[in-house]
Scaffold this motif. Structure first.
Motif, short mmCIF file in Angstrom:
data_model
loop_
_atom_site.label_atom_id
_atom_site.label_comp_id
_atom_site.label_asym_id
_atom_site.label_seq_id
_atom_site.Cartn_x
_atom_site.Cartn_y
_atom_site.Cartn_z
N PRO A 153 0.96 -1.13 0.19
CA PRO A 153 0.06 -0.08 -0.05
C PRO A 153 0.92 1.38 -0.01
N THR A 154 0.44 2.15 -0.89
CA THR A 154 1.32 3.57 -1.06
C THR A 154 0.80 4.55 -0.94
N ILE A 155 1.13 5.87 -0.73
CA ILE A 155 0.39 6.89 -0.66
C ILE A 155 1.42 8.03 -1.23
N GLY A 156 0.82 9.01 -2.39
CA GLY A 156 1.82 9.85 -2.84
C GLY A 156 1.74 11.26 -1.93
N SER A 191 -9.59 9.04 0.72
CA SER A 191 -10.00 9.44 2.05
C SER A 191 -9.28 8.57 2.93
N THR A 192 -8.83 7.54 2.81
CA THR A 192 -8.05 7.03 4.01
C THR A 192 -6.60 7.61 3.81
N ALA A 193 -6.14 7.76 2.68
CA ALA A 193 -4.81 8.53 2.43
C ALA A 193 -4.73 9.92 3.10
N ILE A 194 -5.91 10.68 3.01
CA ILE A 194 -5.85 11.88 3.76
C ILE A 194 -5.74 11.66 5.25
#
Length: 218
Positions: free
Chosen positions: A130-133, A187-190
């Motif tokens: 799982p990744t987020i930019g 939303s989870t990323a935020i």
DNA sequence: GCGACAG
DNA sequence: ATCTTGTCGC
């Protein structure tokens, strides 16, 4: 794993078009206990790219492990093709960690990209994590300036699609550009980025990685 | 055709 | 990203 890596911009763009549909923009992650951060720096004179990966506890964001990787810079910087320049070294660093993190924050865009395959999405896809930019500036998309309070955010739109969020992580500072990388919804990323950014403008895992790679690049 | 353009 | 000092402000 890095066999047949694109050599030309044209070839790279074709690969992005072929991989874009494999990126998952919905939550497909378990409990987050170990959060990783990754960043890269260059040593132009030596023609080297340094990448750092760190793992911190999600609970208190304390550093638990940090590793470095170094490779010859083999791809030029071309807007929209950053992953072809940094991903190889970044993946090398990730492979050196003693364990696989539950989540990875990458210094760059996720799907907030011309072909929906920014550095964070590409790395997440290749490493299957799982990744987020989390970028400091915009690559694509329109947006309204988010409110002044920490946590305020506004949608980042590109071609009629919400590709990310412009998030205020600290009052009085410029917002960050958050976008799903792979296996994490917006939303989870935020929510996750805010939890990883309690004090400064930048997320703690990325700050730690940035500091580490910067020390070994000169 | 004229700008914009992660790190 | 990198080249680069001091300086204004919390």
């Amino acid at each position: 794993m890095t066999e047949s890596w694109p050599t030309s911009p044209e070839e790279a763009r074709r690969l992005q078009e072929r991989l874009r549909d494999q990126v998952v923009t919905e939550d497909r992650l378990g409990p987050v206990r170990a959060v990783a951060g990754a960043d890269a720096h260059y040593a132009p004179v030596q023609g080297l790219t340094w990448a750092a990966a760190v793992i911190a506890t999600f609970e208190n964001l304390e550093l638990e492990e940090s590793v470095l990787a170094c490779q010859r810079t083999a791809f030029p910087y071309v807007s929209g093709l950053l992953s072809f320049r940094e991903a190889p070294t970044m993946l090398d660093a990730l492979a050196r960690l003693s364990r696989t993190p539950d989540l990875l924050l990458v210094d760059g865009q996720g799907i907030a990209h011309p072909r929906r395959l920014g550095l964070a999405s590409h790395v997440g896809l290749l490493a299957d994590i799982p990744t987020i930019g989390v970028a400091k500036t915009r690559l694509v998309g329109r947006y309204e300036e988010p409110g002044p309070a920490r946590g305020a955010w506004s949608p980042l739109l590109h071609r009629r699609e919400v590709v990310g969020a412009v998030l205020r992580t600290r009052p009085g500072t410029r917002p960050l550009f958050v976008s799903p990388g792979h296996r994490v919804g917006l939303s989870t990323a935020i929510d996750l980025v805010l939890r990883c950014t309690p004090r400064f403008r930048l997320s703690e895992p990325i700050r730690l990685a940035d500091r580490l790679s910067r020390e070994h690049a000169p």
